[in-house]
Structures are given as C-alpha cells and as structure tokens.
Design an enzyme around this catalytic site. Structure first.
Site, mmCIF file in Angstrom:
data_model
loop_
_atom_site.group_PDB
_atom_site.id
_atom_site.type_symbol
_atom_site.label_atom_id
_atom_site.label_comp_id
_atom_site.label_asym_id
_atom_site.label_seq_id
_atom_site.Cartn_x
_atom_site.Cartn_y
_atom_site.Cartn_z
ATOM 1 N N CYS A 73 0.918 -1.268 -0.181
ATOM 2 C CA CYS A 73 -0.117 0.024 0.062
ATOM 3 C C CYS A 73 0.960 1.325 0.043
ATOM 4 O O CYS A 73 1.582 1.620 1.205
ATOM 5 C CB CYS A 73 -0.731 0.074 1.189
ATOM 6 S SG CYS A 73 -1.813 1.735 1.372
ATOM 7 N N CYS B 269 -0.424 4.414 2.262
ATOM 8 C CA CYS B 269 -0.564 4.266 3.711
ATOM 9 C C CYS B 269 -0.239 2.854 4.104
ATOM 10 O O CYS B 269 0.888 2.499 4.141
ATOM 11 C CB CYS B 269 -1.993 4.681 4.452
ATOM 12 S SG CYS B 269 -3.419 3.894 3.526
ATOM 13 N N SER B 270 -0.974 1.986 4.670
ATOM 14 C CA SER B 270 -0.510 0.719 5.314
ATOM 15 C C SER B 270 -1.893 -0.367 5.141
ATOM 16 O O SER B 270 -2.085 -1.033 5.905
ATOM 17 C CB SER B 270 -0.252 0.873 6.592
ATOM 18 O OG SER B 270 -1.355 1.394 7.509
ATOM 19 N N CYS B 271 -2.702 -0.095 3.831
ATOM 20 C CA CYS B 271 -3.864 -1.061 3.769
ATOM 21 C C CYS B 271 -3.381 -2.620 3.767
ATOM 22 O O CYS B 271 -2.536 -2.715 3.133
ATOM 23 C CB CYS B 271 -4.552 -0.599 2.651
ATOM 24 S SG CYS B 271 -5.378 1.202 2.559
#
Lengths: 197, 115
Positions: free
Chosen positions: A101, A104-106
């Site tokens: 991702c 962000c950090s999905c």
C-alpha cells in the site's frame, strides 16, 4: 516553525490523540484496549494460513476463493473490518504476486492481522513498486526472469491476500499440517515456501 | 456515537464496506486503454503520484464505491466504478525496468481518461 504532531514520538502522538478523543466524548479508552487485544491475540496470520491450506487440498474451495475471495474467506469465519472486499491472488510458475500500500498501510486484517512494521515503512512502500525484484532479494527471494512479478498497490477499498504455491514434497500432509507451513510473508508475496525436508 | 468496549466485537466482525449499492454506468470496460489524469489535489486523494500521466489497461471492474476524494471531506459519496488497472513496469519506470513485470493499482473513474 511550530513543532507538528507528526514530528513527535509516535507513542506520544497516540497518547495525545487518545486523550483528545476521550475528552471529546468519542471513545471510551477501554474500547481501544478491546481493539488492541482483538488484533494482538485473536486475529492474525494463522487465519490466512488456514485459508491457504484449504485452497491447496480442496480444488472447489480454491476456485471459490479465486472467484469471490470475500465469500470464500467468510466460509471459514474470517470477515469484517479491513476484509470487507477481498481479492485472492494465486502465485504460479508464470506469475508471482506481491502486495503493497504505497499510500498508507492497507492490509487484510481478518486474514493476516495487523501489518508488520516494515510493510508500513516508507522504504518498502517506495521501493517495492519501482524495484520489486530488488526488494524480494532482500527478503531472500529470487523469482526467475521467466516469471512475471506483479505488484498490487492497495490504493482503494480492495484488500489482497496472496495464495502462495504449495511447497513440493507435501503430498502426504494434512490440511492442518499444511497450514503450519504457511508464513505471513508468503501471503504478502515477499516470501516463498521452501520444499518440505 | 461513543465507541465503547461493548460495540467493538460487532464493529470488528461487521466492518464497513465502502461499496455503494447504486447503479452507476462504468466509464470503462475491461481491456480499455486509459491514461491517468495528471491531478495534483492538495486535499485527500487515493491516486498515487507515480501513475499520473501514465498509460494503463483496465484489468477488472470491481464495482461501485464511494469516491474517497469527495467522501473524505464530507462532500458526498459521488459513487463510481473502481477498477484494477494494469501498467507495465517499463511504462512506469522506463527502459531499465523488467520487460515482463507489471503493476496493478485500483483507480476510480474520475482518475482516468480513455487513451
């Protein structure tokens, strides 16, 4: 220039945010404890490993998993927050899938739990899209030049789970024994599973 | 609504899909060649910078979702299709990149034009 919150220590930022949300009457801090406990102790990559093992031993399940990942994963009881719309990517001799991702950090929480620190780090996110084979090498993984490396950037609402290749020499193993072989990294696509000894 | 420990298990189990049950015509079909718009908003977006201005191909139509660029700011869901869009590594990173490798990003109707 004022010191922005983003420059402060992350633990301090979290504490400040928690205080503000509590003071504004939006959260009960005990709810955060319950959330942390859920994702630290109850939900993690062993869930994803069970999905993978079942797909290896049950061709009909594998087909359902690749056709409608969300529904097939829910059959095993894994669904909900950050797994609402799942896509399963099958690694083969022709294609090696890996997930990032960049924004962000999905990450697919119901099957893999919370993302590892490196998955959220700027170097992984920036480099894996431009130099996936270089990043794989740092994880000790070499993908043959004849195999397409396919990077999936989780930029919207879909969440991705990699179905790694079943290791060779595992024909006699039970579903449970197979699940024990499946690593978190193999389900992100930065690991491959070694042949059974 | 106050987030309390009692509602955490239900919240975690149910999640909150951003899918929208609206009938919206897709602007693209699988196989269509697209060019990503060169958008540079200072507000929220889910369009990564490295695909802006690049050519790709629609790989899959995932259906209709709320549009983050408006939804995040309370400006409405603006429901639209979200697609898996395939780019070659060379289109994104130039001739030194692998000729075989590809990258897929999930992009909304409003991020792209036909090419």
């Amino acid at each position: 220039m004022p010191t922005h919150a983003k420059e402060a220590d992350p633990a301090l930022r979290v504490k400040v945010l928690e205080s503000i949300l509590t003071e504004k009457g939006l959260i009960d801090p005990k709810a955060l404890d319950a959330l942390v406990d859920t994702f630290e102790h109850k939900i993690g990559p062993r869930n994803g490993a069970r999905v993978v093992a079942k797909a290896w031993v049950d061709p009909a399940y594998r087909q359902r998993l690749l056709t409608d990942g969300t529904a097939a994963i829910k059959e095993l009881g894994y669904s909900g927050l950050q797994g609402e719309d799942m896509v399963v990517l099958e690694n083969t001799d022709e294609v090696h899938n890996m997930v990032v991702c960049t924004l962000c950090s999905c990450y697919p929480w119901p099957t893999l739990g919370l993302p590892p620190v490196w998955y959220k780090s700027a170097p992984y996110r920036a480099r894996v899209v431009a130099d996936p084979r270089g990043v794989l090498a740092e994880f000790g993984v070499t993908i043959p030049e004849t195999t397409e490396v396919r990077v999936w950037d989780t930029t919207a609402e879909l969440r991705y789970l990699v179905l790694p290749k079943r290791p060779e020499g595992t024909d006699g193993l039970s579903e449970e024994q197979l699940a024990a072989l499946v690593t978190r990294d193999s389900m992100i696509g930065v690991g491959v599973l070694a042949a059974a000894a | 609504m106050l987030l309390t420990p009692e509602i955490v298990p239900g919240l975690v189990a149910a999640g909150a899909s951003a899918r929208v049950a609206a009938s919206v015509a897709p602007r693209f079909r699988v196989g269509d060649r697209v060019i990503v718009r060169n958008l540079n908003p200072t507000t929220h977006t889910r369009l990564p910078r490295y695909v802006r201005g690049r050519f790709g191909v629609i790989e899959k139509d995932y259906g209709v979702f709320a549009f983050p660029d408006t939804h995040a700011h309370g400006l409405g869901e603006k429901p639209q299709h979200c697609y898996s869009v395939r780019f070659t590594a060379r289109e994104l990173w130039g001739p030194a990149a692998s000729e075989r490798d590809t990258l897929l990003a999930d992009l909304f109707d409003d991020y792209m034009d036909p090419a």
